[in-house]
Design a protein around this motif. Structure first.
Motif, short mmCIF file in Angstrom:
data_model
loop_
_atom_site.label_atom_id
_atom_site.label_comp_id
_atom_site.label_asym_id
_atom_site.label_seq_id
_atom_site.Cartn_x
_atom_site.Cartn_y
_atom_site.Cartn_z
N SER A 1 -48.31 81.53 69.36
CA SER A 1 -46.85 80.83 70.18
C SER A 1 -46.45 79.86 69.41
CB SER A 1 -47.65 79.99 71.38
OG SER A 1 -46.68 79.34 72.22
N VAL A 2 -45.52 79.31 69.13
CA VAL A 2 -45.21 78.91 67.86
C VAL A 2 -43.43 77.78 68.06
CG1 VAL A 2 -43.82 78.61 65.95
CG2 VAL A 2 -45.09 80.55 66.11
N VAL B 1 -27.87 77.49 64.97
CA VAL B 1 -28.63 78.11 64.27
C VAL B 1 -30.00 78.19 63.74
CG1 VAL B 1 -27.77 81.09 63.80
CG2 VAL B 1 -25.89 79.71 64.68
N ASP B 2 -30.60 78.39 64.86
CA ASP B 2 -32.10 77.97 64.07
C ASP B 2 -32.36 79.40 63.12
OD1 ASP B 2 -31.91 75.44 64.83
OD2 ASP B 2 -32.41 76.04 66.28
N THR B 3 -33.53 79.32 62.75
CA THR B 3 -34.43 80.42 62.23
C THR B 3 -35.55 80.29 62.60
OG1 THR B 3 -32.92 80.65 59.81
CG2 THR B 3 -35.40 81.09 59.98
N LEU B 4 -35.99 80.94 63.24
CA LEU B 4 -37.83 81.13 63.93
C LEU B 4 -38.25 82.34 62.89
CD1 LEU B 4 -36.60 81.97 67.21
CD2 LEU B 4 -36.98 80.00 66.39
N GLU B 5 -39.73 81.40 62.42
CA GLU B 5 -40.23 81.88 61.76
C GLU B 5 -41.59 81.95 61.57
OE1 GLU B 5 -38.95 81.52 56.60
OE2 GLU B 5 -40.81 81.08 56.62
N VAL B 6 -42.49 82.39 61.58
CA VAL B 6 -43.95 82.93 61.88
C VAL B 6 -44.93 83.67 61.05
CG1 VAL B 6 -43.83 84.56 63.45
CG2 VAL B 6 -45.94 82.51 63.90
N THR B 7 -45.70 83.32 59.90
CA THR B 7 -46.90 83.84 59.10
C THR B 7 -47.66 83.96 59.72
OG1 THR B 7 -45.33 83.45 57.49
CG2 THR B 7 -47.75 84.38 57.33
N ILE B 8 -47.98 85.31 60.17
CA ILE B 8 -49.91 85.99 61.34
C ILE B 8 -50.02 86.09 60.16
CG2 ILE B 8 -50.86 87.34 62.84
CD1 ILE B 8 -47.87 87.50 64.01
N ALA B 9 -51.24 85.38 59.78
CA ALA B 9 -52.47 85.57 58.98
C ALA B 9 -54.04 86.28 59.53
CB ALA B 9 -52.94 83.81 58.25
N ASP B 10 -55.25 86.72 58.16
CA ASP B 10 -55.80 87.50 59.37
C ASP B 10 -56.21 88.95 59.91
OD1 ASP B 10 -57.15 84.95 57.73
OD2 ASP B 10 -57.84 84.10 58.85
N ILE B 11 -55.49 89.45 59.34
CA ILE B 11 -55.06 90.08 60.05
C ILE B 11 -55.36 91.77 59.55
CG2 ILE B 11 -52.49 90.40 59.24
CD1 ILE B 11 -51.58 91.50 62.51
N PRO B 12 -55.63 92.04 60.12
CA PRO B 12 -56.43 93.83 59.97
C PRO B 12 -55.38 94.42 58.76
CG PRO B 12 -57.36 93.38 61.61
CD PRO B 12 -56.73 92.72 61.29
N GLU B 13 -55.31 95.69 57.73
CA GLU B 13 -53.67 96.13 57.07
C GLU B 13 -54.15 97.44 58.39
OE1 GLU B 13 -54.27 98.89 52.60
OE2 GLU B 13 -55.60 97.97 53.47
N ASN B 14 -52.56 97.70 58.53
CA ASN B 14 -52.38 98.52 59.81
C ASN B 14 -50.86 98.63 59.31
OD1 ASN B 14 -51.81 100.68 61.07
ND2 ASN B 14 -54.30 99.99 62.24
N ILE B 15 -50.10 98.74 60.73
CA ILE B 15 -48.97 99.23 61.05
C ILE B 15 -49.31 99.07 62.00
CG2 ILE B 15 -46.56 100.18 60.82
CD1 ILE B 15 -47.68 102.27 58.62
N TYR B 16 -47.69 97.43 62.46
CA TYR B 16 -47.55 97.33 63.49
C TYR B 16 -46.39 96.53 64.22
CZ TYR B 16 -52.43 95.24 62.67
OH TYR B 16 -54.12 94.72 62.05
N ILE C 1 -41.46 89.77 70.83
CA ILE C 1 -40.79 88.98 70.60
C ILE C 1 -39.86 88.12 71.80
CG2 ILE C 1 -40.08 86.55 69.74
CD1 ILE C 1 -40.70 87.86 66.90
N ARG C 2 -40.89 86.77 72.39
CA ARG C 2 -40.25 86.58 73.50
C ARG C 2 -39.90 85.02 73.26
NH1 ARG C 2 -39.84 89.56 77.97
NH2 ARG C 2 -41.41 91.11 78.67
N THR C 3 -38.57 84.69 73.46
CA THR C 3 -38.28 83.21 73.92
C THR C 3 -38.39 81.91 75.23
OG1 THR C 3 -36.20 82.87 74.34
CG2 THR C 3 -37.00 83.19 71.91
N TYR C 4 -39.27 81.49 75.23
CA TYR C 4 -39.43 80.45 76.38
C TYR C 4 -38.55 78.98 76.95
CZ TYR C 4 -43.40 83.97 76.93
OH TYR C 4 -43.77 85.15 76.58
N ASP C 5 -38.47 79.08 77.50
CA ASP C 5 -38.00 77.35 77.95
C ASP C 5 -39.27 76.79 78.56
OD1 ASP C 5 -37.92 77.81 80.38
OD2 ASP C 5 -36.04 78.44 80.66
N ALA C 6 -38.52 75.03 78.44
CA ALA C 6 -40.10 74.13 79.33
C ALA C 6 -40.55 74.92 80.88
CB ALA C 6 -39.48 73.17 79.50
N ALA C 7 -39.41 75.13 81.60
CA ALA C 7 -39.69 75.97 82.67
C ALA C 7 -40.43 77.12 82.75
CB ALA C 7 -38.52 76.20 83.16
#
Length: 404
Positions: A84-85, A93-108, A112-118
């Motif tokens: 969660s970010v 216009v906003d750019t959403l970006e995340v780097t997921i680390a320590d993930i095994p070698e593979n094709i994934y 992705i979903r966005t959420y509000d406070a409710a």
């Protein structure tokens, strides 16, 4: 005909079931959003992209309308893993970006979903991405070095080509004691380094990007070299120079030519025909050459492995000829006799000249100087039977390459 109708019916029903199955999640989401009347959902991520890395991956997308969004979540491995970010909206216009680390070698496949406070969420955005690791690393290899030519303080590194599908982008050279490395792109076949000091070492490694947009560069292990001065043969390529001449024939400058070669009125070895070429020739009015030699001596050649490349234009020497003709590298200041070339201890390398190898052929004589510097002599030797002259070998160039 009934079977055909049945097949068509089954195919249509199967396609419908696949489409219904693929949309189950979206339909369930829709029912939840619609439950109680008004549909409440947040803005879906647009322009979603993935950028591969080394045991990590970066995902990037944009949102531009919904001011209520407070976070986005990434799911993979069928939802078993997630991150969660938080988001602070800018109002544009906003750019959403995340780097997921320590993930095994593979094709994934990432969702992705966005959420509000409710707790309201968006529909799913999907993107596929590859993560690279040890398996990819183990396929990589250093770009082969063809030669390290150190001449008058300039080091010329010559490289072999490589398979570009590996993702190779170039090599990185680091001279001992230097603070910055030198990058040599893969499309460069050679690179010159000026003011290089003999005996100084350098190391290099090869760089790879598994994909053009990858966020990590993979490298091979460093390989070290200590270039040594290239042995230089003088007057060693067309147009060869003659120290003296008479008509077509002459005597090669800077080479030692023995008496048996001088079968053209006291001249031989230098030939005006074919562009002032190196050519020991007999016959056509001249006597056979008996144990003739043309050679050049190089002093204090340092320990290393070398290749003598001799490029010929053409020849008519045969393996069945009595005596024969050879290119030779030997220790010392002269060459052995033709009869001794295959057994003499001082011989470091030899190749018999053979018409069957073809024209425009390069003879490669690999040899090694061990332990300490020594004088070496390179050249051509030849003998024909007295009653069987008429032999030639036109040589375009001689060159010694340092292997290591």
């Amino acid at each position: 005909m009934k079977n055909l109708h049945l097949y068509i019916y089954v195919a249509v029903v199967s396609c419908f079931m696949i489409l219904w199955s693929c949309s189950d999640q979206e339909y369930d989401d829709y029912k939840k959003f619609a439950d109680g009347g008004e549909i409440n959902y947040t803005e879906k991520v647009d322009s979603l992209k993935s950028f591969s890395g080394k045991n990590r991956i970066m995902l990037q997308g944009i949102i531009n309308a919904d001011p209520k969004i407070t976070e986005f979540r990434v799911f993979w491995n069928d939802g078993r893993d997630s991150v969660s970010v938080p988001i602070t909206r800018s109002g544009g216009v906003d750019t959403l970006e995340v780097t997921i680390a320590d993930i095994p070698e593979n094709i994934y496949n990432f969702q992705i979903r966005t959420y509000d406070a409710a707790g309201n969420k968006s529909l799913v955005s999907n993107v596929t991405g590859a993560v690279y690791g040890e398996r990819y690393q183990n396929t990589l290899y250093n770009r082969p070095v063809l030669a390290n030519d150190l001449v008058n303080g300039t080091l010329t590194i010559s490289y072999a080509s490589m398979d570009l599908t590996t993702g190779v982008i170039g090599t990185e050279v680091l001279i001992d004691g230097a603070s910055e490395s030198i990058f040599i792109p893969i499309d460069s076949e050679e690179y010159n380094i000026s003011d290089y000091v003999a005996g100084e070492s350098y190391k290099y490694r090869t760089l790879f990007l598994p994909e053009e947009t990858a966020i990590d560069t993979f490298t091979t292990d460093y390989v070290s070299y200590t270039p040594i001065a290239k042995p230089i043969l003088v007057n060693a390529a067309i147009p060869f120079k003659a120290s003296s001449r008479s008509g077509r024939w002459g005597i090669l400058e800077d080479w030692t030519t023995t008496q048996p070669v001088l079968v053209h009125g006291g001249y031989g070895g230098w030939d005006e025909w074919n562009g002032n070429i190196f050519n020991i020739e007999s016959g056509w009015g001249a006597a056979a050459v008996n144990n003739g030699k043309i050679y050049q001596t190089l002093n204090e050649v340092q320990p290393a492995t070398y290749v003598l490349n001799v490029l010929i234009r053409d020849t008519n020497h045969k393996l069945t000829d009595a005596g024969g003709s050879y290119f030779v590298v030997a220790k010392g200041n002269t060459l052995p006799d033709v009869s001794d070339v295959t057994s003499a201890e001082e011989v470091l390398a030899y190749k018999r000249i053979n018409v069957e190898l073809g024209s425009e052929y390069t003879y490669r004589l690999e040899f090694t100087i061990e332990d300490e510097s020594t004088d070496i002599t390179v050249g051509q030797i030849t003998t024909q039977a007295s009653g069987d002259p008429g032999r030639f070998c036109n040589v375009r160039s001689w060159d010694i390459v340092v292997q290591n």
